[in-house]
Design an enzyme around this catalytic site. Structure first.
Site, mmCIF file in Angstrom:
data_model
loop_
_atom_site.group_PDB
_atom_site.id
_atom_site.type_symbol
_atom_site.label_atom_id
_atom_site.label_comp_id
_atom_site.label_asym_id
_atom_site.label_seq_id
_atom_site.Cartn_x
_atom_site.Cartn_y
_atom_site.Cartn_z
ATOM 1 N N GLU A 264 0.392 -8.595 11.408
ATOM 2 C CA GLU A 264 0.401 -7.853 10.838
ATOM 3 C C GLU A 264 0.995 -7.953 9.393
ATOM 4 O O GLU A 264 1.999 -8.294 9.256
ATOM 5 C CB GLU A 264 1.352 -6.319 11.330
ATOM 6 C CG GLU A 264 1.227 -5.423 10.489
ATOM 7 C CD GLU A 264 0.052 -4.679 9.814
ATOM 8 O OE1 GLU A 264 -0.732 -3.851 10.194
ATOM 9 O OE2 GLU A 264 -0.111 -4.313 8.583
ATOM 10 N N ASP B 3 0.122 -12.345 6.395
ATOM 11 C CA ASP B 3 -1.168 -12.426 5.734
ATOM 12 C C ASP B 3 -2.524 -12.557 6.972
ATOM 13 O O ASP B 3 -1.795 -14.387 6.987
ATOM 14 C CB ASP B 3 -1.595 -12.660 4.202
ATOM 15 C CG ASP B 3 -3.276 -12.159 3.929
ATOM 16 O OD1 ASP B 3 -4.021 -11.639 4.998
ATOM 17 O OD2 ASP B 3 -2.941 -12.792 3.143
ATOM 18 N N ASP C 10 0.193 0.477 13.572
ATOM 19 C CA ASP C 10 0.039 1.455 14.266
ATOM 20 C C ASP C 10 0.517 1.122 15.646
ATOM 21 O O ASP C 10 1.050 1.643 16.571
ATOM 22 C CB ASP C 10 -0.271 2.329 14.177
ATOM 23 C CG ASP C 10 -2.718 2.054 14.875
ATOM 24 O OD1 ASP C 10 -2.856 1.633 16.010
ATOM 25 O OD2 ASP C 10 -2.361 1.294 13.523
ATOM 26 N N ASP D 100 -8.375 -5.602 13.534
ATOM 27 C CA ASP D 100 -7.906 -4.004 13.566
ATOM 28 C C ASP D 100 -7.694 -4.127 12.291
ATOM 29 O O ASP D 100 -6.349 -3.412 11.987
ATOM 30 C CB ASP D 100 -7.086 -3.851 14.940
ATOM 31 C CG ASP D 100 -7.167 -1.963 14.551
ATOM 32 O OD1 ASP D 100 -7.453 -1.572 14.112
ATOM 33 O OD2 ASP D 100 -5.744 -2.070 15.188
ATOM 34 N N SER D 101 -8.811 -3.646 11.500
ATOM 35 C CA SER D 101 -8.309 -3.756 10.214
ATOM 36 C C SER D 101 -8.536 -2.697 9.555
ATOM 37 O O SER D 101 -8.776 -1.959 9.734
ATOM 38 C CB SER D 101 -8.999 -4.935 9.265
ATOM 39 O OG SER D 101 -10.238 -4.596 9.018
ATOM 40 N N ASP E 164 -9.678 -0.367 5.956
ATOM 41 C CA ASP E 164 -10.823 -0.717 5.364
ATOM 42 C C ASP E 164 -10.972 -1.261 4.393
ATOM 43 O O ASP E 164 -10.206 -2.461 3.724
ATOM 44 C CB ASP E 164 -11.244 1.053 4.014
ATOM 45 C CG ASP E 164 -11.874 1.738 5.700
ATOM 46 O OD1 ASP E 164 -11.679 1.680 6.205
ATOM 47 O OD2 ASP E 164 -11.231 2.533 4.671
ATOM 48 N N PRO F 120 -5.066 -5.006 0.890
ATOM 49 C CA PRO F 120 -4.954 -6.922 1.653
ATOM 50 C C PRO F 120 -6.205 -7.071 2.549
ATOM 51 O O PRO F 120 -6.175 -8.289 3.053
ATOM 52 C CB PRO F 120 -3.961 -6.116 2.193
ATOM 53 C CG PRO F 120 -3.334 -4.769 2.369
ATOM 54 C CD PRO F 120 -4.261 -4.180 1.205
ATOM 55 N N GLN G 284 0.833 -0.824 0.014
ATOM 56 C CA GLN G 284 -0.153 0.458 -0.143
ATOM 57 C C GLN G 284 0.740 1.550 -0.184
ATOM 58 O O GLN G 284 2.294 1.109 0.196
ATOM 59 C CB GLN G 284 -0.365 0.293 1.074
ATOM 60 C CG GLN G 284 -0.409 -0.589 2.370
ATOM 61 C CD GLN G 284 -0.639 -1.107 3.601
ATOM 62 O OE1 GLN G 284 -2.162 -1.015 3.561
ATOM 63 N NE2 GLN G 284 -0.226 -1.632 4.433
HETATM 64 N N1 SAM Z 1 -7.178 1.624 13.288
HETATM 65 C C1 SAM Z 1 -7.315 1.774 11.820
HETATM 66 C C2 SAM Z 1 -8.734 1.613 10.944
HETATM 67 O O1 SAM Z 1 -9.859 1.100 11.410
HETATM 68 O O2 SAM Z 1 -8.943 2.919 9.700
HETATM 69 C C3 SAM Z 1 -6.507 0.627 10.847
HETATM 70 C C4 SAM Z 1 -5.390 0.284 12.005
HETATM 71 S S1 SAM Z 1 -4.760 -0.271 11.424
HETATM 72 C C5 SAM Z 1 -3.576 0.918 10.570
HETATM 73 C C6 SAM Z 1 -4.662 -1.558 10.206
HETATM 74 C C7 SAM Z 1 -4.046 -2.967 9.234
HETATM 75 O O3 SAM Z 1 -4.340 -3.882 8.602
HETATM 76 C C8 SAM Z 1 -3.130 -1.744 8.532
HETATM 77 O O4 SAM Z 1 -1.581 -2.006 8.801
HETATM 78 C C9 SAM Z 1 -2.608 -2.824 7.426
HETATM 79 O O5 SAM Z 1 -1.853 -3.502 6.846
HETATM 80 C C10 SAM Z 1 -3.539 -4.863 8.151
HETATM 81 N N2 SAM Z 1 -4.073 -5.687 6.984
HETATM 82 C C11 SAM Z 1 -4.512 -4.864 5.734
HETATM 83 N N3 SAM Z 1 -4.362 -6.137 5.289
HETATM 84 C C12 SAM Z 1 -4.321 -7.413 6.229
HETATM 85 C C13 SAM Z 1 -3.761 -8.268 6.052
HETATM 86 N N4 SAM Z 1 -4.391 -9.315 5.071
HETATM 87 N N5 SAM Z 1 -3.701 -9.213 6.993
HETATM 88 C C14 SAM Z 1 -2.521 -8.382 8.044
HETATM 89 N N6 SAM Z 1 -3.006 -7.354 8.331
HETATM 90 C C15 SAM Z 1 -3.763 -6.397 7.511
#
Ligand code: SAM
Length: 275
Positions: free
Chosen positions: A106, A137, A86, A154-155, A157, A161, A31
């Site tokens: 993550e 993943d 984060d 805690d994903s 949108d 990914p 991303q």
């Molecule tokens: N609190 C935030 C929100 O709702 O906007 C999101 C927090 S955190 C930054 C979300 C994390 O999910 C990102 O760092 C992203 O890289 C991770 N992520 C996305 N898809 C994923 C997957 N398939 N497996 C593991 N982590 C994933």
């Protein structure tokens, strides 16, 4: 020099943030990542042009995604976080002394690296000895994971990914890696701006778990209006408090009254999830 960052939430709605400085920006294998210093909200993490966390209001989201399930399950010893790069969810989870192990999965290591460097107040728990960090993943991880008392999704949108983190198959794999009285909580988007995602998360969790409950919190930097969280529980009713909240916790948003109030849903949201 300052400028405005436009965050497009839907085809007809966008929000503008005044940016003092871009502190970091890169294209990771997964991303577009940026950390910016905003005029109003402190430093903020942006992924694929969507604001993820801001220093000023992150405590609301992180306290609510963690402490609502933690105080409604009698004894969480082993927990799993999917996403959450984060570190805010990890920071809140690590406040619980009964916790023995936290696995965090993550997909994007660069999010953790940038958060450690630029967002130290949010990423402060990565050094906790109970934490095991996996850069994988989450979809694949839960297919063969061990057993947990609590899984927190805690994903970002449901694009890129994170897309498959909103499916029934994923929730079913989480169900299988929970202990007999385990619980899962997911951030389930805005029930006003992303109605279809909100409804389908509810349907997908309800198809898997005996109890499915929605709760709400207003997080100013996430669109506007309420943001939703959805719990899937095998046994425990998440509306019932099981722990003592006053046990030396440093909390700015969550308390026992907020816990109970968060499950009170306005009529139009109840209608959205009525069978
Ligand atoms: N609190 C935030 C929100 O709702 O906007 C999101 C927090 S955190 C930054 C979300 C994390 O999910 C990102 O760092 C992203 O890289 C991770 N992520 C996305 N898809 C994923 C997957 N398939 N497996 C593991 N982590 C994933």
């Amino acid at each position: 020099m300052s400028f405005w960052f436009n965050e497009k939430n839907t085809d007809g709605y966008q929000v503008k943030w005044k940016i003092n400085k871009i502190l970091h920006s890169e294209k990771t294998p997964y991303q577009e990542l940026a950390v910016v210093d905003t005029l109003e909200w402190g430093k903020a993490l942006i992924l694929d042009n969507a604001l993820q966390v801001s220093e000023k209001d992150e405590f609301i989201y992180h306290e609510m995604i963690v402490h609502v399930p933690m105080f409604s399950h009698p004894a969480v010893h082993d927990a799993l976080i999917i996403g959450g790069g984060d570190g805010g969810t990890l920071r809140e989870l690590c406040k619980h002394s009964q916790l023995q192990k936290v696995d965090m999965v993550e997909i994007d290591e660069r999010v953790v690296v940038a958060s450690k460097k630029y967002l130290p107040s949010i990423s402060s728990a990565f050094g906790d000895p109970r934490v095991n960090l996996y850069f994988q993943d989450g979809i694949e991880f839960v297919k063969k994971a061990g057993k947990y008392d609590l899984v927190i999704v805690d994903s970002s949108d449901p694009i890129g990914p994170a897309q498959l983190l909103f499916t029934q198959e994923f929730y079913s794999n989480i169900y299988n890696c929970l202990n007999d009285d385990g619980m899962m909580v997911v951030q389930s988007e805005s029930p006003i701006f992303y109605q279809e995602v909100f409804r389908s998360v509810y349907r997908n969790i309800k198809a898997v778990f005996p109890q499915t409950l929605v709760y709400l919190a207003c997080i100013p930097t996430y669109v506007s209006g309420p943001w939703s969280f959805t719990i899937g529980s095998k046994v425990h009713d998440p509306r019932e408090l099981k722990g003592d909240i006053k046990a030396g916790f440093d909390l700015k948003y969550y308390n026992d009254k907020v816990h109970q109030a968060a499950f009170a849903l306005p009529g139009f949201i109840q209608d959205m999830i009525r069978e």
